[in-house]
Design a protein around this motif. Structure first.
Motif, PDB file in Angstrom:
ATOM      1  N   ASP A   1       0.811  -1.218   0.000  1.00  0.00           N
ATOM      2  CA  ASP A   1       0.000   0.000   0.000  1.00  0.00           C
ATOM      3  C   ASP A   1       0.846   1.270   0.000  1.00  0.00           C
ATOM      4  N   ASP A   2       2.159   1.126   0.219  1.00  0.00           N
ATOM      5  CA  ASP A   2       3.051   2.288   0.171  1.00  0.00           C
ATOM      6  C   ASP A   2       3.934   2.297  -1.079  1.00  0.00           C
ATOM      7  N   ARG A   3       3.580   1.508  -2.082  1.00  0.00           N
ATOM      8  CA  ARG A   3       4.401   1.468  -3.292  1.00  0.00           C
ATOM      9  C   ARG A   3       4.470   2.823  -3.993  1.00  0.00           C
ATOM     10  N   MET A   4       3.418   3.622  -3.941  1.00  0.00           N
ATOM     11  CA  MET A   4       3.454   4.932  -4.617  1.00  0.00           C
ATOM     12  C   MET A   4       4.511   5.830  -3.995  1.00  0.00           C
TER      13      MET A   4
ATOM     14  N   ALA B   1       2.424  12.078  12.471  1.00  0.00           N
ATOM     15  CA  ALA B   1       1.780  13.154  11.724  1.00  0.00           C
ATOM     16  C   ALA B   1       0.810  12.608  10.683  1.00  0.00           C
ATOM     17  N   THR B   2      -0.299  13.331  10.495  1.00  0.00           N
ATOM     18  CA  THR B   2      -1.284  12.937   9.485  1.00  0.00           C
ATOM     19  C   THR B   2      -1.744  14.131   8.654  1.00  0.00           C
TER      20      THR B   2
ATOM     21  N   PHE C   1      -6.006  10.978  10.066  1.00  0.00           N
ATOM     22  CA  PHE C   1      -5.967  10.943  11.527  1.00  0.00           C
ATOM     23  C   PHE C   1      -6.900   9.894  12.133  1.00  0.00           C
ATOM     24  N   PRO C   2      -8.173   9.809  11.739  1.00  0.00           N
ATOM     25  CA  PRO C   2      -9.013   8.753  12.328  1.00  0.00           C
ATOM     26  C   PRO C   2      -8.443   7.345  12.104  1.00  0.00           C
ATOM     27  N   THR C   3      -7.802   7.137  10.951  1.00  0.00           N
ATOM     28  CA  THR C   3      -7.239   5.818  10.662  1.00  0.00           C
ATOM     29  C   THR C   3      -6.065   5.504  11.579  1.00  0.00           C
ATOM     30  N   ILE C   4      -5.178   6.472  11.804  1.00  0.00           N
ATOM     31  CA  ILE C   4      -4.028   6.194  12.667  1.00  0.00           C
ATOM     32  C   ILE C   4      -4.467   5.962  14.101  1.00  0.00           C
ATOM     33  N   VAL C   5      -5.470   6.716  14.559  1.00  0.00           N
ATOM     34  CA  VAL C   5      -5.976   6.512  15.926  1.00  0.00           C
ATOM     35  C   VAL C   5      -6.578   5.116  16.065  1.00  0.00           C
ATOM     36  N   GLU C   6      -7.322   4.673  15.058  1.00  0.00           N
ATOM     37  CA  GLU C   6      -7.903   3.335  15.111  1.00  0.00           C
ATOM     38  C   GLU C   6      -6.826   2.257  15.089  1.00  0.00           C
TER      39      GLU C   6
ATOM     40  N   PRO D   1      -2.127   1.298   9.415  1.00  0.00           N
ATOM     41  CA  PRO D   1      -2.222   2.447   8.508  1.00  0.00           C
ATOM     42  C   PRO D   1      -2.666   3.716   9.223  1.00  0.00           C
ATOM     43  N   GLY D   2      -2.437   4.840   8.530  1.00  0.00           N
ATOM     44  CA  GLY D   2      -2.842   6.138   9.053  1.00  0.00           C
ATOM     45  C   GLY D   2      -1.801   7.189   8.755  1.00  0.00           C
ATOM     46  N   HIS D   3      -0.580   6.984   9.234  1.00  0.00           N
ATOM     47  CA  HIS D   3       0.522   7.873   8.863  1.00  0.00           C
ATOM     48  C   HIS D   3       0.777   7.746   7.367  1.00  0.00           C
ATOM     49  N   SER D   4       0.654   6.537   6.873  1.00  0.00           N
ATOM     50  CA  SER D   4       0.631   6.231   5.444  1.00  0.00           C
ATOM     51  C   SER D   4      -0.235   4.984   5.283  1.00  0.00           C
ATOM     52  N   PRO D   5      -0.721   4.719   4.065  1.00  0.00           N
ATOM     53  CA  PRO D   5      -1.614   3.561   3.891  1.00  0.00           C
ATOM     54  C   PRO D   5      -0.956   2.220   4.200  1.00  0.00           C
ATOM     55  N   GLY D   6       0.352   2.128   3.956  1.00  0.00           N
ATOM     56  CA  GLY D   6       1.047   0.864   4.155  1.00  0.00           C
ATOM     57  C   GLY D   6       1.915   0.811   5.386  1.00  0.00           C
ATOM     58  N   SER D   7       1.669   1.682   6.342  1.00  0.00           N
ATOM     59  CA  SER D   7       2.472   1.657   7.573  1.00  0.00           C
ATOM     60  C   SER D   7       2.296   0.328   8.306  1.00  0.00           C
ATOM     61  N   VAL D   8       3.413  -0.203   8.782  1.00  0.00           N
ATOM     62  CA  VAL D   8       3.442  -1.493   9.464  1.00  0.00           C
ATOM     63  C   VAL D   8       4.252  -1.344  10.749  1.00  0.00           C
ATOM     64  N   SER D   9       3.798  -1.997  11.807  1.00  0.00           N
ATOM     65  CA  SER D   9       4.586  -2.124  13.029  1.00  0.00           C
ATOM     66  C   SER D   9       5.047  -3.573  13.151  1.00  0.00           C
ATOM     67  N   PHE D  10       6.155  -3.774  13.867  1.00  0.00           N
ATOM     68  CA  PHE D  10       6.693  -5.125  14.043  1.00  0.00           C
ATOM     69  C   PHE D  10       6.743  -5.445  15.533  1.00  0.00           C
ATOM     70  N   VAL D  11       6.009  -6.463  15.925  1.00  0.00           N
ATOM     71  CA  VAL D  11       5.885  -6.853  17.325  1.00  0.00           C
ATOM     72  C   VAL D  11       6.818  -8.016  17.617  1.00  0.00           C
ATOM     73  N   ALA D  12       7.650  -7.856  18.644  1.00  0.00           N
ATOM     74  CA  ALA D  12       8.572  -8.914  19.061  1.00  0.00           C
ATOM     75  C   ALA D  12       8.289  -9.254  20.514  1.00  0.00           C
ATOM     76  N   PRO D  13       7.337 -10.159  20.784  1.00  0.00           N
ATOM     77  CA  PRO D  13       6.953 -10.452  22.167  1.00  0.00           C
ATOM     78  C   PRO D  13       8.114 -10.923  23.040  1.00  0.00           C
ATOM     79  N   ALA D  14       9.033 -11.695  22.487  1.00  0.00           N
ATOM     80  CA  ALA D  14      10.143 -12.217  23.286  1.00  0.00           C
ATOM     81  C   ALA D  14      11.072 -11.111  23.771  1.00  0.00           C
TER      82      ALA D  14
END
Length: 208
Positions: A89-92, A155-156, A163-168, A125-138
């Motif tokens: 989703d962030d290819r553009m 920032a949005t 903004f509503p998307t990033i908050v969600e 998504p929210g900051h950009s459409p393809g924003s991803v977080s990486f969770v490392a529980p260990a």
């Protein structure tokens, strides 16, 4: 040798919508003395390669496609002989900087393993459409890119952001993590989920 998290700060610029700003970025290196994953190798490929210091790089993961995060990615990949992955989703945003496509995509739920620990991709998504977080529980860690910072959402106010998307995304995908989870951000100092969660309504009221 158990996995650890290393931080490198690099400096450069961020450009979007006709403006350019000076920025300092966090580059996160996750792994041990033998192998690592690099998250967001911003601005300075040589500095990233020096920090990696000859270790095998399994993957370069991008939290999103803004140019400060991706401009040095191709050069870094060549220096480290490692593939780059980005959410489609962030290819553009990527295509505005690079002619050559990333080496692979990131999808919600993808798991990347390094040094005996797993990083799970969570689409935020929210900051950009393809924003991803990486969770490392260990590691009691989440790498949020520019989605969640110490003090609130990223920032949005520019193209492709909402903004509503990033908050969600933050409410449903990040604040559900354990309070002790350390938030390793794209810029600035880390924080903790438990320190940010109580302020959700304040952020909504501010609408920033």
């Amino acid at each position: 040798m158990s996995a650890r998290i290393e931080r490198l700060v690099t400096s450069g610029t961020f450009s979007l919508d006709g403006g350019t700003w000076d920025v300092d970025n966090n580059v996160w290196i996750v792994g041990d003395d033998s192998e690592v994953i690099v998250i967001d190798p911003a601005h300075d490929a040589a500095a990233v390669a020096k920090a990696v210091d000859g270790r095998a790089v399994k993957m370069i993961l991008l939290t999103h496609g803004h140019d400060d995060h991706v401009r040095a990615a191709r050069e870094t990949a060549r220096l480290l002989d490692a593939p780059i992955r980005l959410h489609p989703d962030d290819r553009m945003l990527w295509d505005a900087v690079h002619e050559e496509a990333p080496d692979g995509q990131i999808a919600d739920g993808d798991v990347f393993e390094v040094a005996g620990v797993e990083l799970e991709a969570v689409h935020t998504p929210g900051h950009s459409p393809g924003s991803v977080s990486f969770v490392a529980p260990a590691l009691d860690a989440v790498f949020t890119g520019d989605t969640l910072f110490q003090g609130g959402p990223g920032a949005t106010g520019r193209s492709y952001s909402d903004f509503p998307t990033i908050v969600e995304s933050i409410r449903t995908r990040l604040l559900t993590l354990p309070d002790e989870t350390v938030v390793y951000t794209g810029h600035g100092d880390p924080t903790r989920i438990g320190d940010e969660a109580p302020h959700l309504q304040e952020w909504i009221d501010r609408g920033h």
